[in-house]
Design a protein around this motif. Sequence first.
Motif, mmCIF file in Angstrom:
data_model
loop_
_atom_site.group_PDB
_atom_site.id
_atom_site.type_symbol
_atom_site.label_atom_id
_atom_site.label_comp_id
_atom_site.label_asym_id
_atom_site.label_seq_id
_atom_site.Cartn_x
_atom_site.Cartn_y
_atom_site.Cartn_z
ATOM 1 N N ALA A 1 8.324 -13.718 4.565
ATOM 2 C CA ALA A 1 7.926 -14.841 3.725
ATOM 3 C C ALA A 1 6.464 -15.175 4.015
ATOM 4 O O ALA A 1 6.054 -15.299 5.165
ATOM 5 C CB ALA A 1 8.819 -16.049 3.997
ATOM 6 N N GLY A 2 5.687 -15.245 2.956
ATOM 7 C CA GLY A 2 4.272 -15.583 3.109
ATOM 8 C C GLY A 2 3.377 -14.430 3.508
ATOM 9 O O GLY A 2 2.166 -14.608 3.648
ATOM 10 N N VAL A 3 3.931 -13.235 3.700
ATOM 11 C CA VAL A 3 3.123 -12.070 4.084
ATOM 12 C C VAL A 3 2.681 -11.379 2.794
ATOM 13 O O VAL A 3 3.500 -10.803 2.072
ATOM 14 C CB VAL A 3 3.919 -11.100 4.992
ATOM 15 N N GLU A 4 1.391 -11.454 2.501
ATOM 16 C CA GLU A 4 0.860 -10.947 1.229
ATOM 17 C C GLU A 4 1.034 -9.447 1.049
ATOM 18 O O GLU A 4 1.140 -8.969 -0.079
ATOM 19 C CB GLU A 4 -0.614 -11.313 1.100
ATOM 20 N N THR A 5 1.069 -8.691 2.135
ATOM 21 C CA THR A 5 1.178 -7.234 2.033
ATOM 22 C C THR A 5 2.623 -6.755 1.935
ATOM 23 O O THR A 5 2.862 -5.570 1.730
ATOM 24 C CB THR A 5 0.509 -6.556 3.242
ATOM 25 N N SER A 6 3.585 -7.654 2.056
ATOM 26 C CA SER A 6 5.004 -7.297 1.979
ATOM 27 C C SER A 6 5.514 -7.373 0.549
ATOM 28 O O SER A 6 5.149 -8.267 -0.210
ATOM 29 C CB SER A 6 5.848 -8.230 2.852
ATOM 30 N N VAL A 7 6.382 -6.425 0.199
ATOM 31 C CA VAL A 7 7.066 -6.391 -1.082
ATOM 32 C C VAL A 7 8.552 -6.241 -0.747
ATOM 33 O O VAL A 7 8.938 -5.277 -0.082
ATOM 34 C CB VAL A 7 6.584 -5.200 -1.944
ATOM 35 N N CYS A 8 9.373 -7.200 -1.182
ATOM 36 C CA CYS A 8 10.785 -7.197 -0.807
ATOM 37 C C CYS A 8 11.687 -6.899 -2.001
ATOM 38 O O CYS A 8 11.371 -7.246 -3.146
ATOM 39 C CB CYS A 8 11.167 -8.534 -0.178
ATOM 40 N N TYR A 9 12.822 -6.276 -1.704
ATOM 41 C CA TYR A 9 13.792 -5.858 -2.704
ATOM 42 C C TYR A 9 15.197 -6.140 -2.220
ATOM 43 O O TYR A 9 15.442 -6.285 -1.023
ATOM 44 C CB TYR A 9 13.665 -4.345 -2.958
ATOM 45 N N ALA A 10 16.136 -6.157 -3.173
ATOM 46 C CA ALA A 10 17.556 -6.329 -2.854
ATOM 47 C C ALA A 10 18.386 -5.504 -3.850
ATOM 48 O O ALA A 10 17.939 -5.215 -4.962
ATOM 49 C CB ALA A 10 17.972 -7.789 -2.922
ATOM 50 N N LYS A 11 19.602 -5.181 -3.407
ATOM 51 C CA LYS A 11 20.553 -4.485 -4.270
ATOM 52 C C LYS A 11 21.947 -4.972 -3.919
ATOM 53 O O LYS A 11 22.317 -4.989 -2.739
ATOM 54 C CB LYS A 11 20.468 -2.975 -4.070
ATOM 55 N N GLN A 12 22.709 -5.360 -4.950
ATOM 56 C CA GLN A 12 24.110 -5.723 -4.768
ATOM 57 C C GLN A 12 24.910 -4.420 -4.690
ATOM 58 O O GLN A 12 24.711 -3.522 -5.511
ATOM 59 C CB GLN A 12 24.611 -6.559 -5.937
ATOM 60 N N ARG B 1 0.822 -1.219 0.000
ATOM 61 C CA ARG B 1 0.000 0.000 0.000
ATOM 62 C C ARG B 1 0.854 1.267 0.000
ATOM 63 O O ARG B 1 0.352 2.351 0.283
ATOM 64 C CB ARG B 1 -0.933 0.012 1.208
ATOM 65 N N LEU B 2 2.133 1.115 -0.311
ATOM 66 C CA LEU B 2 3.062 2.244 -0.327
ATOM 67 C C LEU B 2 3.683 2.374 -1.718
ATOM 68 O O LEU B 2 4.889 2.170 -1.901
ATOM 69 C CB LEU B 2 4.132 2.052 0.750
ATOM 70 N N PRO B 3 2.876 2.735 -2.723
ATOM 71 C CA PRO B 3 3.385 2.769 -4.102
ATOM 72 C C PRO B 3 4.527 3.751 -4.310
ATOM 73 O O PRO B 3 5.412 3.497 -5.143
ATOM 74 C CB PRO B 3 2.153 3.140 -4.939
ATOM 75 N N ALA B 4 4.563 4.847 -3.586
ATOM 76 C CA ALA B 4 5.674 5.792 -3.738
ATOM 77 C C ALA B 4 6.983 5.143 -3.291
ATOM 78 O O ALA B 4 8.030 5.346 -3.918
ATOM 79 C CB ALA B 4 5.411 7.074 -2.959
ATOM 80 N N ALA B 5 6.942 4.359 -2.222
ATOM 81 C CA ALA B 5 8.142 3.660 -1.748
ATOM 82 C C ALA B 5 8.593 2.624 -2.784
ATOM 83 O O ALA B 5 9.783 2.508 -3.075
ATOM 84 C CB ALA B 5 7.879 2.996 -0.405
ATOM 85 N N ILE B 6 7.650 1.905 -3.343
ATOM 86 C CA ILE B 6 7.975 0.902 -4.358
ATOM 87 C C ILE B 6 8.656 1.570 -5.553
ATOM 88 O O ILE B 6 9.706 1.113 -6.023
ATOM 89 C CB ILE B 6 6.706 0.130 -4.774
ATOM 90 N N ARG B 7 8.081 2.665 -6.041
ATOM 91 C CA ARG B 7 8.683 3.388 -7.177
ATOM 92 C C ARG B 7 10.084 3.895 -6.817
ATOM 93 O O ARG B 7 11.014 3.819 -7.622
ATOM 94 C CB ARG B 7 7.792 4.556 -7.598
ATOM 95 N N PHE B 8 10.236 4.417 -5.607
ATOM 96 C CA PHE B 8 11.528 4.945 -5.171
ATOM 97 C C PHE B 8 12.603 3.860 -5.183
ATOM 98 O O PHE B 8 13.675 4.044 -5.754
ATOM 99 C CB PHE B 8 11.402 5.564 -3.771
#
Length: 157
Positions: free
Chosen positions: A144-155, A121-128
């Motif tokens: 893991a398994g949390v439907e409202t979570s969106v995870c990211y990584a950066k090398q 529910r935080l589209p600005a954060a996702i875009r950022f």
Amino acid sequence: MTQIDFDEIEIRELPYEHADSTMLHSAQRAEISAAYGNEDSDPSEPTTSENVSAFVVAYTDGMPAGCGGLRAVADDEFEVKRMYVTPAHRGTGVSTAVLAALEGIARDRGVRRLVLETGDRLPAAIRFYEREGYSRIENFGPYAGVETSVCYAKQLS
């Protein structure tokens, strides 16, 4: 304390319990609680001074404008925690300065990868995060398994 100048934004590494840090990460929690209608929407272990590896506060004109922290996940992997910018300072470069400072601290400590979680529910954060080079990954650890979570990584280089 580490101090980094980023144009007219000053970044200070401060304790998690510092008054400015507390004000900002409390505002972040309140905003997320309002977005999800739940005060306990973060499935991870609570962020505390004991488990924060670094915490930074951004200042503009001497006023706290944003914050973010790092928590160790593994020897060479940290999680970005408590990223927040006050509504008045959004779109001014504060979030980019905070994230750049956190990435710099992580590199200095030998961290090779940053991971993070944000909410669906935080589209600005996702875009950022996507704009800043973070790639979507499978939800990890407590997310893991949390439907409202969106995870990211950066090398990190």
